[in-house]
Structure formats: C-alpha cells, structure tokens
Design a protein around this motif. Structure first.
Motif, PDB file in Angstrom:
ATOM      1  N   MET A   1       0.851  -1.142   0.099  1.00 60.30           N
ATOM      2  CA  MET A   1      -0.127  -0.048   0.076  1.00 60.30           C
ATOM      3  C   MET A   1       1.029   1.079  -0.034  1.00 60.30           C
ATOM      4  O   MET A   1       2.066   1.170   0.425  1.00 60.30           O
ATOM      5  CB  MET A   1      -0.769  -0.132   1.344  1.00 60.30           C
ATOM      6  CG  MET A   1      -1.938  -1.295   1.333  1.00 60.30           C
ATOM      7  SD  MET A   1      -3.338  -1.002   2.480  1.00 60.30           S
ATOM      8  CE  MET A   1      -2.286  -0.651   4.010  1.00 60.30           C
ATOM      9  N   ARG A 136      -8.480  -4.831   5.608  1.00 56.43           N
ATOM     10  CA  ARG A 136      -8.948  -5.499   4.473  1.00 56.43           C
ATOM     11  C   ARG A 136      -9.573  -4.559   3.313  1.00 56.43           C
ATOM     12  O   ARG A 136      -9.233  -4.566   2.114  1.00 56.43           O
ATOM     13  CB  ARG A 136      -9.953  -6.532   4.620  1.00 56.43           C
ATOM     14  CG  ARG A 136     -10.214  -7.454   3.346  1.00 56.43           C
ATOM     15  CD  ARG A 136     -10.916  -8.742   3.968  1.00 56.43           C
ATOM     16  NE  ARG A 136     -12.273  -8.506   4.457  1.00 56.43           N
ATOM     17  CZ  ARG A 136     -12.572  -8.615   5.846  1.00 56.43           C
ATOM     18  NH1 ARG A 136     -11.790  -9.144   6.513  1.00 56.43           N
ATOM     19  NH2 ARG A 136     -13.815  -8.278   6.154  1.00 56.43           N
ATOM     20  N   GLU A 139      -6.819  -2.072   1.768  1.00 53.69           N
ATOM     21  CA  GLU A 139      -6.000  -2.660   0.896  1.00 53.69           C
ATOM     22  C   GLU A 139      -6.741  -2.654  -0.546  1.00 53.69           C
ATOM     23  O   GLU A 139      -5.794  -2.894  -1.359  1.00 53.69           O
ATOM     24  CB  GLU A 139      -5.489  -3.966   1.281  1.00 53.69           C
ATOM     25  CG  GLU A 139      -4.547  -4.121   2.476  1.00 53.69           C
ATOM     26  CD  GLU A 139      -4.594  -5.473   3.109  1.00 53.69           C
ATOM     27  OE1 GLU A 139      -5.244  -6.434   2.549  1.00 53.69           O
ATOM     28  OE2 GLU A 139      -3.854  -5.814   4.016  1.00 53.69           O
ATOM     29  N   LYS A 140      -7.653  -2.340  -0.553  1.00 55.77           N
ATOM     30  CA  LYS A 140      -8.532  -2.450  -1.886  1.00 55.77           C
ATOM     31  C   LYS A 140      -8.456  -0.883  -2.555  1.00 55.77           C
ATOM     32  O   LYS A 140      -8.773  -0.878  -3.590  1.00 55.77           O
ATOM     33  CB  LYS A 140     -10.055  -2.708  -1.603  1.00 55.77           C
ATOM     34  CG  LYS A 140     -10.326  -3.967  -1.174  1.00 55.77           C
ATOM     35  CD  LYS A 140     -11.760  -4.312  -1.000  1.00 55.77           C
ATOM     36  CE  LYS A 140     -11.874  -5.663  -0.500  1.00 55.77           C
ATOM     37  NZ  LYS A 140     -13.489  -5.979  -0.236  1.00 55.77           N
ATOM     38  N   GLU A 187      -0.939   6.204   5.637  1.00 58.82           N
ATOM     39  CA  GLU A 187       0.180   5.448   5.395  1.00 58.82           C
ATOM     40  C   GLU A 187       1.550   5.947   5.263  1.00 58.82           C
ATOM     41  O   GLU A 187       1.792   6.843   4.656  1.00 58.82           O
ATOM     42  CB  GLU A 187      -0.193   4.451   4.211  1.00 58.82           C
ATOM     43  CG  GLU A 187       0.140   3.332   4.011  1.00 58.82           C
ATOM     44  CD  GLU A 187      -0.229   2.677   2.709  1.00 58.82           C
ATOM     45  OE1 GLU A 187      -0.407   1.330   2.597  1.00 58.82           O
ATOM     46  OE2 GLU A 187      -0.586   3.423   1.653  1.00 58.82           O
TER      47      GLU A 187
END
Length: 211
Positions: A1, A136, A139-140, A187
């Motif tokens: 990511m 989850r 991450e998409k 991030e």
C-alpha cells in the motif's frame, strides 16, 4: 500500500449520548441534532474525495454514513464487526449508575487493565474483530485513496490503537471522539500514522461510551 488514508468517523448524537447512557451494541437512533451533525460533517468529508465508505450496521452509524453516501454517490458497505463494544449489563445504564454499581470495574478499566465491562467484550477483542475489516478494505484502495469508516467511539479508539501498534494499556491515552468528529490515519514508510484526532469544525464535548 502507498499513501492511503483511513478516516475513522464517529456517528452523530443520540438521545443516550445526551443522557450519558452506555449504548454498546444497543441500536439507538440519531437525534435531530445528530442528523444535522452528520449532514454538516459529510460536506467536509466529501471535500476529501473518499473512494469508499465502510460502516457499522447499527442505525446510528448507518444514518450517519448515508449523509456522506448521498453527496458522494458512493455505496456503503456494512459490517457488524464495526459495532460498538458489547458491554453486557452496563448497556442502558448512565455513567453515574455504572460508577455506583460497578465502581471497581470502572476504575480498573480507566487504569488500562483488561476488563470485561458489564461482562462484555475486552477492548482487545473489539480490535480483533474491527481492525482486520478496516485493513482489508484499505488494501483495496488505489494509491493515495481514502477510506471513510463510520463507527463508534470505543471501536474507533481500539482500532486506531491496534493499527498504530500501541500496547492496549495505552489505548486510553488517545482520548474519545466527539459526535460526528473523526480521526485520520495515513500510510507511512513504517506503517500507519495518526495524522488527525477528534477533528471536526469546532471542539464539542465527548458524550458517549468512551468519555
């Protein structure tokens, strides 16, 4: 990511927030003031151009998320793993009633000890169910994308603590979220970082299970 953001947005005000009753998993609707908070906050969050909306399936989160969905044309994904902490017999009690009947348990929780408040979930168990769902969906996201997660004060705090890698006894140091305020995780090279906490328009008191 790379460079993704997760915005963790607490639902609007409910009657039980105002009465300082512990809600937990009890499904309490937004007040008219809460709906107004959601509309106002949604306009601000829409300006961040989110790519996806993820929400608890309890009505106070559903109706908060709906305000952002309406102006962004995004669908909302609901997950019961994002519900508030189940707190057993504490649910429905006021802050004062909890201290009067479960004072030792309350004090232990505030000291950061692992406590099943009212016979309910441990904070680490809440993080165990909520944090993986958030990751989850994060991450998409495309590179630089933004996920808005509409949830509850306690669940948001424990999720932030888990994603930042803090030891559970330090999660309380993050402080609570006011109704319809949010925190932003970004991030970084070493993982997730807390960029904003309890952000909104103007400071408001924290009313709810996590105050």
């Amino acid at each position: 990511m790379s460079g993704r953001r997760v915005i963790l947005w607490r639902h609007g005000q409910t009657a039980w927030n105002v009465e300082r009753r512990f809600q937990g998993t009890t499904d309490i609707e937004l007040t008219e003031a809460g709906r107004g908070q959601a509309r106002r906050a949604a306009r601000l969050l829409a300006s961040l151009r989110p790519h996806a909306i993820l929400a608890s399936d309890l009505s106070r989160a559903v109706h908060t998320a709906a305000e952002l969905a309406r102006i962004t044309d995004l669908d909302v994904t609901y997950d019961d793993a994002l519900r508030e902490t189940y707190a057993g017999v504490w649910q429905g009690l006021t802050h004062e009633e909890i201290i009067a009947s479960y004072g030792d348990q309350y004090a232990a929780w505030k000291r950061g000890e692992p406590v099943r408040r009212g016979g309910g979930e441990l904070e680490t168990e809440v993080a165990d169910r909520a944090a993986p769902v958030v990751l989850r969906h994060a991450e998409k996201l495309p590179e630089g994308g933004t996920l808005v997660v509409v949830s509850h004060g306690g669940t948001i705090r424990t999720t932030i603590g888990r994603l930042l890698g803090l030891e559970p006894r330090y999660w309380e140091s993050l402080g609570g979220l006011s109704n319809c305020c949010w925190s932003v995780l970004g991030e970084g090279a070493r993982g997730w970082r807390l960029l904003e906490h309890n952000a909104g328009t103007l400071p408001e008191p924290v009313l709810g299970d996590d105050d």
